[in-house]
Design an enzyme around this catalytic site. Structure first.
Site, short mmCIF file in Angstrom:
data_model
loop_
_atom_site.label_atom_id
_atom_site.label_comp_id
_atom_site.label_asym_id
_atom_site.label_seq_id
_atom_site.Cartn_x
_atom_site.Cartn_y
_atom_site.Cartn_z
N ILE A 186 -66.17 -16.70 1.96
CA ILE A 186 -66.57 -15.99 2.96
C ILE A 186 -66.86 -17.46 4.33
CG2 ILE A 186 -67.11 -14.20 4.59
CD1 ILE A 186 -67.44 -12.45 2.65
N ILE A 208 -57.72 -9.65 4.91
CA ILE A 208 -57.57 -8.56 4.32
C ILE A 208 -56.67 -8.82 3.26
CG2 ILE A 208 -56.70 -6.22 4.13
CD1 ILE A 208 -58.02 -6.14 7.42
N PHE A 260 -43.26 -9.15 5.97
CA PHE A 260 -44.32 -7.78 6.51
C PHE A 260 -43.87 -7.24 7.79
CE2 PHE A 260 -48.97 -7.97 8.24
CZ PHE A 260 -49.02 -6.59 7.41
N GLU A 310 -62.35 -22.36 14.06
CA GLU A 310 -62.63 -20.98 14.08
C GLU A 310 -63.05 -20.24 15.50
OE1 GLU A 310 -62.50 -17.67 10.76
OE2 GLU A 310 -63.57 -20.00 10.75
N TYR A 368 -48.81 -23.54 16.00
CA TYR A 368 -48.61 -22.16 16.32
C TYR A 368 -48.56 -21.50 17.76
CZ TYR A 368 -48.75 -16.89 15.19
OH TYR A 368 -47.87 -16.20 15.08
N ASP A 403 -32.55 -12.38 8.66
CA ASP A 403 -33.79 -12.82 8.04
C ASP A 403 -32.51 -13.96 6.73
OD1 ASP A 403 -36.10 -13.86 6.40
OD2 ASP A 403 -36.65 -11.91 7.33
N LYS A 461 -45.59 -19.89 20.64
CA LYS A 461 -45.19 -18.08 20.89
C LYS A 461 -45.82 -18.59 22.54
CE LYS A 461 -44.76 -16.23 17.70
NZ LYS A 461 -43.79 -15.11 17.14
N ALA A 470 -39.90 -15.74 12.53
CA ALA A 470 -41.20 -16.91 12.70
C ALA A 470 -41.71 -17.87 12.19
CB ALA A 470 -42.00 -16.35 14.27
N GLN A 471 -43.03 -18.41 12.57
CA GLN A 471 -42.57 -19.63 11.32
C GLN A 471 -44.29 -19.39 11.98
OE1 GLN A 471 -45.34 -21.49 9.63
NE2 GLN A 471 -45.49 -22.59 11.89
#
Length: 309
Positions: A197, A182, A9, A264, A138, A29, A142, A72-73
């Site tokens: 939501i 999105i 992406f 979250e 994750y 890739d 990083k 990356a994962q």
């Protein structure tokens, strides 16, 4: 120029930005989440994993002046379910690319990191001096990669730069993988599916993928050192975002509101003053403009039209 994760992406948009500015680009890739259809015909592509011993042959054959490491994962959930894979891809893989970059005299090594490393904010907007409180494997992988880069650059003299992205969105985001909210909202609306939501009052800092690609190009310059947040520095609630997408698309469906998910983060917005001041970067797209292009992409994709965004 070597781009890891070039068919992904963000990577494919970075390649488009570089090709447009007359860089010769090579992509590496493994196509787990990337697609060959994302790549420009002007790009030489290698199908390879970051930890494949044959990766060194790419450096030998191509002799890249610059490396932008985007592979990356990127799934938080996948990292929690399989921390070993996450570690070997994001940390070990980064170290492998970094060491090869130094060995073959790369002029600048650019690493794509994430706002996730900050964890729950102590203050807003979050600047680069904010403490690190990784809340997933994750984010931990990083940040571990960042530390390897920082120390290796100090000890071995590798010219490096780290960009921490906020919530990146735009065309080509893989809605079947670790898709951003999105992409999920748009595809649910276009498919006339249920839209959930979770609370909706959470805020996020959304930055358009073409603005991220612009930042990557600028960060190749000699002035780019250390860590930079790349963001819109603007808070948008998830509920507000949904209705903005609904209005722009003309697709109106009442979402289902559910309880906020455990763990979250409530609010997130990154301070982008440093990248603006030092690299003369700026956002070229407002949220509405970026959403409009993203909607156009997915609508064309759904109708099987040729997609050129």
């Amino acid at each position: 120029m070597l781009i890891t994760g070039g068919a992904g992406f963000i990577g494919s948009h970075v390649i488009d930005e570089l090709v447009k500015n007359d860089f010769q680009v090579v992509s590496v890739d493994n196509y787990i989440t990337g697609f060959k259809s994302n790549l420009s015909d002007a790009v030489k592509a290698y199908t390879m994993d970051l930890n494949d011993p044959k990766l060194e042959s790419v450096f030998i054959n191509e002799q890249p002046d610059y490396v932008i490491h985007l592979a990356a994962q990127a799934s938080v959930m996948a990292s929690m379910n399989n921390p070993q894979f996450d570690f070997f891809t994001n940390t070990v893989g980064t170290v492998n690319v970094m060491v090869l970059s130094k060995k073959y005299h790369v002029k600048k090594f650019l690493f794509a990191s994430t706002a996730a490393v900050y964890g729950e904010p102590e203050y807003l907007p979050i600047d680069e001096k904010h403490s690190i409180n990784s809340q997933s494997f994750y984010a931990l992988s990083k940040h571990s990669a960042e530390n390897y880069i920082r120390h290796y650059s100090q000890f071995k003299g590798l010219d490096s730069c780290i960009l921490r992205f906020s919530n990146v969105y735009g065309p080509r985001q893989n809605e079947n993988g670790e898709a951003g909210v999105i992409s999920i909202f748009i595809n649910r609306l276009l498919g006339e599916e249920k839209v959930s939501i979770y609370d909706g009052g959470q805020t996020r800092d959304f930055v358009y993928v073409k603005d991220v690609a612009f930042a990557c190009r600028l960060a190749l310059g000699v002035k780019a050192k250390g860590i930079y947040n790349v963001s819109s520095c603007s808070e948008t609630t998830i509920e507000e975002l949904y209705y903005k997408i609904s209005n722009l698309s003309g697709l109106h469906a009442m979402p289902i509101f559910e309880p906020k998910r455990f763990g979250e983060i409530e609010k997130s917005v990154l301070n982008n003053i440093r990248v603006k001041d030092e690299l003369q970067w700026f956002t070229q797209y407002s949220l509405s403009e970026g959403l409009q292009e993203t909607l156009q992409y997915y609508m064309q994709k759904k109708s099987n039209e040729k997609v050129s965004i």
